[in-house]
Motif scaffolding. Structure first.
Motif, PDB file in Angstrom:
ATOM      1  N   LEU A 170      38.037  -3.207  -3.270  1.00  0.00           N
ATOM      2  CA  LEU A 170      37.120  -4.004  -2.463  1.00  0.00           C
ATOM      3  C   LEU A 170      36.362  -4.990  -3.346  1.00  0.00           C
ATOM      4  CD1 LEU A 170      35.548  -1.191  -0.249  1.00  0.00           C
ATOM      5  CD2 LEU A 170      37.370  -2.772   0.382  1.00  0.00           C
ATOM      6  N   ASP A 171      36.097  -6.161  -2.805  1.00  0.00           N
ATOM      7  CA  ASP A 171      35.227  -7.127  -3.463  1.00  0.00           C
ATOM      8  C   ASP A 171      33.817  -6.883  -2.961  1.00  0.00           C
ATOM      9  OD1 ASP A 171      37.213  -8.456  -4.912  1.00  0.00           O
ATOM     10  OD2 ASP A 171      37.712  -9.735  -3.203  1.00  0.00           O
ATOM     11  N   VAL A 172      32.953  -6.415  -3.843  1.00  0.00           N
ATOM     12  CA  VAL A 172      31.570  -6.102  -3.467  1.00  0.00           C
ATOM     13  C   VAL A 172      30.691  -7.286  -3.825  1.00  0.00           C
ATOM     14  CG1 VAL A 172      29.626  -4.538  -3.809  1.00  0.00           C
ATOM     15  CG2 VAL A 172      31.962  -3.656  -3.865  1.00  0.00           C
ATOM     16  N   VAL A 173      29.946  -7.773  -2.835  1.00  0.00           N
ATOM     17  CA  VAL A 173      28.974  -8.831  -3.063  1.00  0.00           C
ATOM     18  C   VAL A 173      27.651  -8.386  -2.459  1.00  0.00           C
ATOM     19  CG1 VAL A 173      30.609 -10.749  -3.229  1.00  0.00           C
ATOM     20  CG2 VAL A 173      29.749 -10.087  -1.004  1.00  0.00           C
ATOM     21  N   ALA A 174      26.556  -8.791  -3.088  1.00  0.00           N
ATOM     22  CA  ALA A 174      25.236  -8.326  -2.662  1.00  0.00           C
ATOM     23  C   ALA A 174      24.931  -8.672  -1.211  1.00  0.00           C
ATOM     24  CB  ALA A 174      24.165  -8.901  -3.585  1.00  0.00           C
TER      25      ALA A 174
END
Length: 186
Positions: A170-174
């Motif tokens: 997964l690409d985690v972004v704030a």
């Protein structure tokens, strides 16, 4: 405790610098190997940034704008503190996040205190909470939005998160964390 830059060590501790050069190649290599480096980067503060977003439910842009004077004493109970923050693009004015001692929830305040402690060695006259000196000039400066994105990206490159459905990375972004938190700002 006193911290020194490589240049300061070269001037004040000439023999030490010569010994480090002979045995390690340079004093910088020695300090890196001993994990005693004075540079604070986005990698160092990204976990605190994400924890603060998760614990408070604040917008990432609001967390990015916190200052070192955002902690205030509770006027009704001086043993407790709260985070005073501005709600940008709103007509509601400043808001607070109190310590919830009844639920033993002092995380948010503790996170801010820890970031202040970590950055104190490099802090000169900056009032912003999020500062770094890992830049080409090695000068302390305030984080910009891209610096936060880079820190989060680096954090999850070294510690990837995988989907429980299909096992994909997964690409985690704030900004995708906050909408998943049930926090009522009203």
């Amino acid at each position: 405790s006193q911290y020194y830059t490589i240049e300061e060590c070269k001037l004040k501790f000439r023999e030490f610098n010569i010994a480090m050069k002979e045995h390690w190649g340079s004093a910088a290599k020695f300090f890196r190997s001993m994990n005693a480096w004075r540079w604070i980067s986005s990698n160092d503060l990204a976990p605190y940034y994400l924890m603060l977003i998760i614990r408070t439910g604040l917008n990432p842009s609001t967390v990015q704008r916190l200052t070192i004077d955002c902690l205030e004493l509770d006027p009704t109970d001086p043993s407790r503190k709260f985070i005073n923050w501005k709600k940008y693009r709103s007509h509601k004015g400043d808001r607070t996040i109190p310590e919830m001692s009844s639920r033993n929830d002092t995380w948010a305040v503790s996170i801010v205190e820890r970031v202040i402690e970590i950055t104190s060695a490099i802090r000169t006259d900056q009032n912003e909470l999020w500062i770094s000196n890992e830049n080409p000039l090695r000068k302390t400066s305030t984080y910009g939005p891209e610096y936060f994105r880079m820190g989060v990206r680096r954090l999850f490159e070294s510690r990837p998160v995988f989907s429980s459905k299909n096992g994909e990375k997964l690409d985690v972004v704030a900004k995708s964390i906050r909408p998943t938190i049930a926090w009522d700002e009203d």
